[in-house]
Design an enzyme around this catalytic site. Structure first.
Site, PDB file in Angstrom:
ATOM      1  N   LYS A 185       0.844  -1.208   0.000  1.00  0.00           N
ATOM      2  CA  LYS A 185       0.000   0.000   0.000  1.00  0.00           C
ATOM      3  C   LYS A 185       0.876   1.254   0.000  1.00  0.00           C
ATOM      4  CE  LYS A 185      -3.874  -2.279   2.229  1.00  0.00           C
ATOM      5  NZ  LYS A 185      -4.465  -2.767   3.487  1.00  0.00           N
ATOM      6  N   GLN A 194      -4.864  -1.391   9.650  1.00  0.00           N
ATOM      7  CA  GLN A 194      -4.786  -2.727   9.057  1.00  0.00           C
ATOM      8  C   GLN A 194      -5.438  -3.767   9.976  1.00  0.00           C
ATOM      9  OE1 GLN A 194      -3.422  -3.428   5.923  1.00  0.00           O
ATOM     10  NE2 GLN A 194      -4.234  -5.481   6.267  1.00  0.00           N
ATOM     11  N   ASP A 242     -11.342   2.976   4.219  1.00  0.00           N
ATOM     12  CA  ASP A 242     -11.798   1.585   4.100  1.00  0.00           C
ATOM     13  C   ASP A 242     -13.326   1.527   4.044  1.00  0.00           C
ATOM     14  OD1 ASP A 242      -9.999  -0.459   3.757  1.00  0.00           O
ATOM     15  OD2 ASP A 242      -9.488  -0.646   5.878  1.00  0.00           O
TER      16      ASP A 242
END
Ligand code: NDP
Length: 296
Positions: free
Chosen positions: A54, A98, A121
């Site tokens: 990422k 994460q 997200d």
């Protein structure tokens, strides 16, 4: 019949190139560089690989990448304080924690601490509610990637019968909501669904997000249907190595389907591309700038 292969690797490269163009325009017209902060708690090897990837792709798109690595035993109040700092930091437009988090941390509490406009997200309760009511929201990256590939291949999805196998909060449910918002007739299947084969046989679009290697065989697929395989499963091979496979049995499904995504090289590369896209979208909204439709 042999299916058209929907090449997520090539498509995601095109998407990332459009993102890089938009980033460059934001810099030159407004002096703003979108920034993505990724928080990793602990040292789970798979999570470390994702976070590295990422960060690399964020920088390649011309954006700022901020990585925060915390020890596995970090207390929750320390993590929440970091999120508060990132929420208040004007150089950060997207925040991603994460998952999974170590067991002592409350994922729901942590995710909901992220400011909704920076929740790239799309997992916090505000964004789930906005998506569910068809309003502007941050859309979870994996379902968004699937939707972009489906729109690219089909054009309009209106009126199609879609079956989503899996009802998780991160893939199945938001995927179904996105397909509904695009006027599909949507069925969500799960572990209690009766006669799953017959349910899937009615689908023009099948999205498999189950986490069971090669579970969907070709004789469940309606001839000509589009199959999107979200699954990422590592299986042992006879020569002692491991191999990545999806949730559908690729060879038998590809023989019947009209189009199919491979694993690897299908949905996976689109997930990170959509994370970058969400960061740019967040940056535009936070700064009251036109989002345009920079992905079209
Ligand atoms: P979850 O384990 O959270 O959810 C799996 C879903 O599948 C559940 O809703 C479960 O039903 C359903 N299910 C399990 N067994 C069956 C069965 N026999 N028949 C029908 N439904 C079943 O998984 P995720 O949604 O997080 O992930 C799904 C897959 O996608 C995994 O392989 C994961 O690795 C992959 N993934 C890939 C990403 C990418 O970027 N490509 C990103 C995220 C995930 P129930 O609710 O009834 O238990």
């Amino acid at each position: 019949m042999s299916a058209h292969i929907i090449d997520g690797k090539a498509f995601s490269a095109k998407v990332r190139s459009k993102i890089a163009d938009k980033v460059s325009a934001l810099k030159s017209a407004h002096g703003i560089t979108p920034g993505l902060a990724v928080v990793l708690v602990g040292s789970d090897p798979a999570s470390q690989v994702y976070v590295r990837s990422k960060g690399k792709q964020t920088v390649e798109a011309g954006m700022n990448s901020f990585e925060h690595k915390l020890d596995a035993d970090t207390p929750e109040d320390v993590l929440l304080a970091l999120i508060d700092d990132l929420n208040a930091d004007d150089s950060v437009h997207g925040i991603l924690v994460q998952l999974p988090l170590p067991g002592h941390l409350d994922e729901t509490q942590v995710i909901n601490r992220i400011a909704p406009e920076k929740d790239v997200d799309g997992f916090c309760i505000a964004n789930v509610g906005l998506l569910g009511t068809g309003q502007k929201s941050m859309v979870p990256c994996t379902p968004l990637g699937c939707l972009l590939m489906l729109r690219d291949y089909h054009g309009s999805l209106s009126g199609k019968n879609a079956v989503v196998i899996g009802r998780s909060n991160i893939v199945g449910k938001p995927m179904a909501q996105l397909l509904l918002n695009d006027s599909c007739t949507v069925t969500i299947a799960h572990s209690r669904t009766q006669d799953l084969a017959e349910v899937v046989r009615g689908a023009d679009i099948v999205v498999a997000a189950v986490g069971r290697p090669e579970m969907v065989p070709g004789d469940w697929i309606k001839p000509g249907a589009t199959v999107i395989d979200v699954g990422i499963n590592r299986i042992d091979t006879e020569d002692g190595k491991t191999r990545l496979v999806g949730d559908v049995d690729y060879d038998s499904c590809a023989a019947v389907a009209g189009a199919i995504t491979p694993v690897p090289g299908g949905v996976g590369p689109m997930t990170i591309a959509c994370l970058l896209a969400n960061t740019v979208t967040a940056c535009c909204r936070i700064n009251n700038l036109a989002e345009d439709d920079f992905l079209s």
